[in-house]
Write a protein that holds these residues in place. Sequence first.
Motif, PDB file in Angstrom:
ATOM      1  N   ARG A 200       0.808  -1.218   0.000  1.00 33.21           N
ATOM      2  CA  ARG A 200       0.000   0.000   0.000  1.00 33.21           C
ATOM      3  C   ARG A 200       0.844   1.271   0.000  1.00 33.21           C
ATOM      4  NH1 ARG A 200      -2.922  -3.244  -1.296  1.00 33.21           N
ATOM      5  NH2 ARG A 200      -5.089  -3.653  -0.763  1.00 33.21           N
ATOM      6  N   ILE A 201       2.063   1.193   0.536  1.00 35.00           N
ATOM      7  CA  ILE A 201       2.966   2.341   0.576  1.00 35.00           C
ATOM      8  C   ILE A 201       4.346   1.868   0.118  1.00 35.00           C
ATOM      9  CG2 ILE A 201       1.712   3.519   2.425  1.00 35.00           C
ATOM     10  CD1 ILE A 201       3.838   2.480   4.375  1.00 35.00           C
ATOM     11  N   PRO A 202       5.223   2.774  -0.342  1.00 32.11           N
ATOM     12  CA  PRO A 202       6.543   2.352  -0.808  1.00 32.11           C
ATOM     13  C   PRO A 202       7.318   1.520   0.202  1.00 32.11           C
ATOM     14  CG  PRO A 202       6.133   4.600  -1.493  1.00 32.11           C
ATOM     15  CD  PRO A 202       4.988   4.219  -0.598  1.00 32.11           C
ATOM     16  N   GLY A 203       7.162   1.828   1.492  1.00 28.53           N
ATOM     17  CA  GLY A 203       7.871   1.073   2.519  1.00 28.53           C
ATOM     18  C   GLY A 203       7.552  -0.408   2.516  1.00 28.53           C
ATOM     19  N   ASP A 204       6.371  -0.772   1.998  1.00 27.84           N
ATOM     20  CA  ASP A 204       6.002  -2.188   1.937  1.00 27.84           C
ATOM     21  C   ASP A 204       6.902  -2.967   0.992  1.00 27.84           C
ATOM     22  OD1 ASP A 204       3.908  -1.899   3.741  1.00 27.84           O
ATOM     23  OD2 ASP A 204       2.455  -1.437   2.174  1.00 27.84           O
ATOM     24  N   LEU A 205       7.591  -2.281   0.080  1.00 31.14           N
ATOM     25  CA  LEU A 205       8.486  -2.964  -0.855  1.00 31.14           C
ATOM     26  C   LEU A 205       9.697  -3.572  -0.150  1.00 31.14           C
ATOM     27  CD1 LEU A 205       8.425  -0.416  -3.824  1.00 31.14           C
ATOM     28  CD2 LEU A 205       7.168  -2.573  -3.639  1.00 31.14           C
ATOM     29  N   THR A 206      10.002  -3.091   1.058  1.00 29.10           N
ATOM     30  CA  THR A 206      11.134  -3.657   1.797  1.00 29.10           C
ATOM     31  C   THR A 206      10.856  -5.090   2.216  1.00 29.10           C
ATOM     32  OG1 THR A 206      10.343  -2.808   3.926  1.00 29.10           O
ATOM     33  CG2 THR A 206      11.810  -1.385   2.646  1.00 29.10           C
ATOM     34  N   ARG A 207       9.594  -5.522   2.131  1.00 29.16           N
ATOM     35  CA  ARG A 207       9.260  -6.913   2.458  1.00 29.16           C
ATOM     36  C   ARG A 207       9.911  -7.888   1.486  1.00 29.16           C
ATOM     37  NH1 ARG A 207       2.818  -5.882   3.776  1.00 29.16           N
ATOM     38  NH2 ARG A 207       3.162  -4.742   5.716  1.00 29.16           N
ATOM     39  N   LEU A 208      10.426  -7.378   0.380  1.00 29.23           N
ATOM     40  CA  LEU A 208      11.131  -8.231  -0.567  1.00 29.23           C
ATOM     41  C   LEU A 208      12.334  -8.901   0.098  1.00 29.23           C
ATOM     42  CD1 LEU A 208      11.844  -7.149  -4.250  1.00 29.23           C
ATOM     43  CD2 LEU A 208      13.244  -8.806  -3.069  1.00 29.23           C
ATOM     44  N   GLN A 209      12.871  -8.260   1.140  1.00 24.33           N
ATOM     45  CA  GLN A 209      14.049  -8.815   1.815  1.00 24.33           C
ATOM     46  C   GLN A 209      13.739 -10.107   2.553  1.00 24.33           C
ATOM     47  OE1 GLN A 209      16.878  -7.517   0.926  1.00 24.33           O
ATOM     48  NE2 GLN A 209      15.603  -6.059  -0.199  1.00 24.33           N
ATOM     49  N   THR A 210      12.486 -10.313   2.908  1.00 20.88           N
ATOM     50  CA  THR A 210      12.110 -11.526   3.642  1.00 20.88           C
ATOM     51  C   THR A 210      11.106 -12.370   2.868  1.00 20.88           C
ATOM     52  OG1 THR A 210      10.406 -10.253   4.829  1.00 20.88           O
ATOM     53  CG2 THR A 210      12.547 -10.493   5.903  1.00 20.88           C
ATOM     54  N   ALA A 211      10.769 -11.978   1.649  1.00 23.61           N
ATOM     55  CA  ALA A 211       9.792 -12.725   0.855  1.00 23.61           C
ATOM     56  C   ALA A 211      10.331 -14.105   0.516  1.00 23.61           C
ATOM     57  CB  ALA A 211       9.462 -11.958  -0.431  1.00 23.61           C
ATOM     58  N   SER A 212       9.428 -15.078   0.470  1.00 19.28           N
ATOM     59  CA  SER A 212       9.806 -16.449   0.154  1.00 19.28           C
ATOM     60  C   SER A 212      10.334 -16.546  -1.277  1.00 19.28           C
ATOM     61  CB  SER A 212       8.601 -17.379   0.322  1.00 19.28           C
ATOM     62  OG  SER A 212       8.902 -18.681  -0.134  1.00 19.28           O
ATOM     63  N   THR A 213      11.309 -17.416  -1.469  1.00 15.37           N
ATOM     64  CA  THR A 213      11.817 -17.696  -2.812  1.00 15.37           C
ATOM     65  C   THR A 213      11.256 -19.019  -3.330  1.00 15.37           C
ATOM     66  OG1 THR A 213      13.800 -18.731  -1.863  1.00 15.37           O
ATOM     67  CG2 THR A 213      13.947 -16.404  -2.460  1.00 15.37           C
ATOM     68  N   VAL A 214      10.215 -19.513  -2.634  1.00 13.16           N
ATOM     69  CA  VAL A 214       9.528 -20.731  -3.055  1.00 13.16           C
ATOM     70  C   VAL A 214       8.235 -20.327  -3.764  1.00 13.16           C
ATOM     71  CG1 VAL A 214       8.433 -22.875  -2.303  1.00 13.16           C
ATOM     72  CG2 VAL A 214      10.488 -22.022  -1.133  1.00 13.16           C
ATOM     73  N   PRO A 215       8.008 -20.792  -4.983  1.00 13.78           N
ATOM     74  CA  PRO A 215       6.757 -20.432  -5.675  1.00 13.78           C
ATOM     75  C   PRO A 215       5.558 -20.837  -4.865  1.00 13.78           C
ATOM     76  CG  PRO A 215       8.299 -21.498  -7.178  1.00 13.78           C
ATOM     77  CD  PRO A 215       8.867 -21.651  -5.809  1.00 13.78           C
ATOM     78  N   PRO A 216       4.560 -19.953  -4.717  1.00 10.50           N
ATOM     79  CA  PRO A 216       3.377 -20.280  -3.931  1.00 10.50           C
ATOM     80  C   PRO A 216       2.570 -21.396  -4.603  1.00 10.50           C
ATOM     81  CG  PRO A 216       3.025 -18.250  -5.132  1.00 10.50           C
ATOM     82  CD  PRO A 216       4.469 -18.622  -5.334  1.00 10.50           C
ATOM     83  N   SER A 217       2.048 -22.302  -3.796  1.00 11.68           N
ATOM     84  CA  SER A 217       1.212 -23.362  -4.346  1.00 11.68           C
ATOM     85  C   SER A 217      -0.180 -22.805  -4.602  1.00 11.68           C
ATOM     86  CB  SER A 217       1.129 -24.534  -3.368  1.00 11.68           C
ATOM     87  OG  SER A 217       0.607 -24.112  -2.120  1.00 11.68           O
ATOM     88  N   SER A 218      -0.849 -23.332  -5.588  1.00 10.33           N
ATOM     89  CA  SER A 218      -2.178 -22.878  -5.910  1.00 10.33           C
ATOM     90  C   SER A 218      -3.150 -23.302  -4.821  1.00 10.33           C
ATOM     91  CB  SER A 218      -2.633 -23.457  -7.256  1.00 10.33           C
ATOM     92  OG  SER A 218      -1.752 -23.039  -8.283  1.00 10.33           O
ATOM     93  N   CYS A 219      -4.115 -22.441  -4.576  1.00 12.18           N
ATOM     94  CA  CYS A 219      -5.124 -22.774  -3.576  1.00 12.18           C
ATOM     95  C   CYS A 219      -6.073 -23.812  -4.145  1.00 12.18           C
ATOM     96  CB  CYS A 219      -5.913 -21.509  -3.167  1.00 12.18           C
ATOM     97  SG  CYS A 219      -4.908 -20.358  -2.241  1.00 12.18           S
ATOM     98  N   ALA A 220      -6.434 -24.759  -3.352  1.00 10.30           N
ATOM     99  CA  ALA A 220      -7.359 -25.787  -3.802  1.00 10.30           C
ATOM    100  C   ALA A 220      -8.753 -25.206  -3.967  1.00 10.30           C
ATOM    101  CB  ALA A 220      -7.379 -26.937  -2.803  1.00 10.30           C
ATOM    102  N   VAL A 221      -9.432 -25.607  -4.996  1.00 17.32           N
ATOM    103  CA  VAL A 221     -10.795 -25.145  -5.219  1.00 17.32           C
ATOM    104  C   VAL A 221     -11.735 -25.977  -4.382  1.00 17.32           C
ATOM    105  CG1 VAL A 221     -12.603 -24.828  -6.919  1.00 17.32           C
ATOM    106  CG2 VAL A 221     -10.221 -24.443  -7.561  1.00 17.32           C
ATOM    107  N   GLN A 222     -12.488 -25.303  -3.564  1.00 21.49           N
ATOM    108  CA  GLN A 222     -13.430 -26.006  -2.691  1.00 21.49           C
ATOM    109  C   GLN A 222     -14.701 -26.339  -3.439  1.00 21.49           C
ATOM    110  OE1 GLN A 222     -12.515 -26.912   0.379  1.00 21.49           O
ATOM    111  NE2 GLN A 222     -10.508 -25.952   0.041  1.00 21.49           N
TER     112      GLN A 222
END
Length: 283
Positions: free
Chosen positions: A261-283
């Motif tokens: 939401r704000i530029p400061g949120d981009l710093t989360r890249l430093q701790t973001a996972s390097t594992v591709p997210p799995s797709s959510c199962a369709v209920q």
Amino acid sequence: SHSADVADEEELEEEERKGLLHEDSEGFARARQVAPGQPNSMLVAGMCCGPRAPTTELTEPEEAAFAMLQRRANTTLDFECPKTKELLQSYMKGIFPEVEVEIPDRAWRRLGFQQNDPRTDFRGAGVLALECLEYFSREYQLEARRIIGEAEKGSLEYLFSATAINVTFHLICYFQLHERDTGREVAGASPLARKNLARLLSQAEDRSPFFMLFSEAMLRAHRIWTDMHAASDRVLNLLDFPKVLEELKVAVANTMDGYVRIPGDLTRLQTASTVPPSSCAVQ
């Protein structure tokens, strides 16, 4: 009265506690009933499944801001232009302020260019890549000097500027900013990622959010490379470096698909996972 103000604040706190507030595409708070005990998915970063997905349609100001960035991404560098020469010299001065250098000169290799003439490296990413490098050397100066120094020599050695131009080119392809076929297959940004960047660009009214994303990406790339060296039981070389870029691409996508939401949120890249997210199962 003071008692009325207190009552209003208590009422707002109670609404927030119940999870009734969320942000719509315009960024304004609106009320939405959430089942008791259930999280409000709009307020949780990184959730891909929930009762309702956030709006990803761009507003007119966001469309205009995104178009401005796209035009810049498709502007070819004019090396005879005084502004281009100024940006190149500013990049050099930001890292090595004591160096007086012309083009060509071997000193440019200290910044991680492949040749004595840095102009030969700016293919594909154009003027946006040079603006990113100059911003990084100016706004992230201490970090830039440290990691360029580490990349210049020793076991961590790699071509920093050449890598940075490659990262800029990836971001251009990721956000689908190119107006022509690049010949490179890159998984495009999700509508949410494009929305998040467009919102920041619109708020800033300039290209600085893109430059900041690039800067955070270069910090993370350097740390990935450092961690790979520390964990390896053999000496790594530049043939191992593509793995850094692959992990970085995933980290960028996970960041931009999260709560931004704000530029400061981009710093989360430093701790973001390097594992591709799995797709959510369709209920």
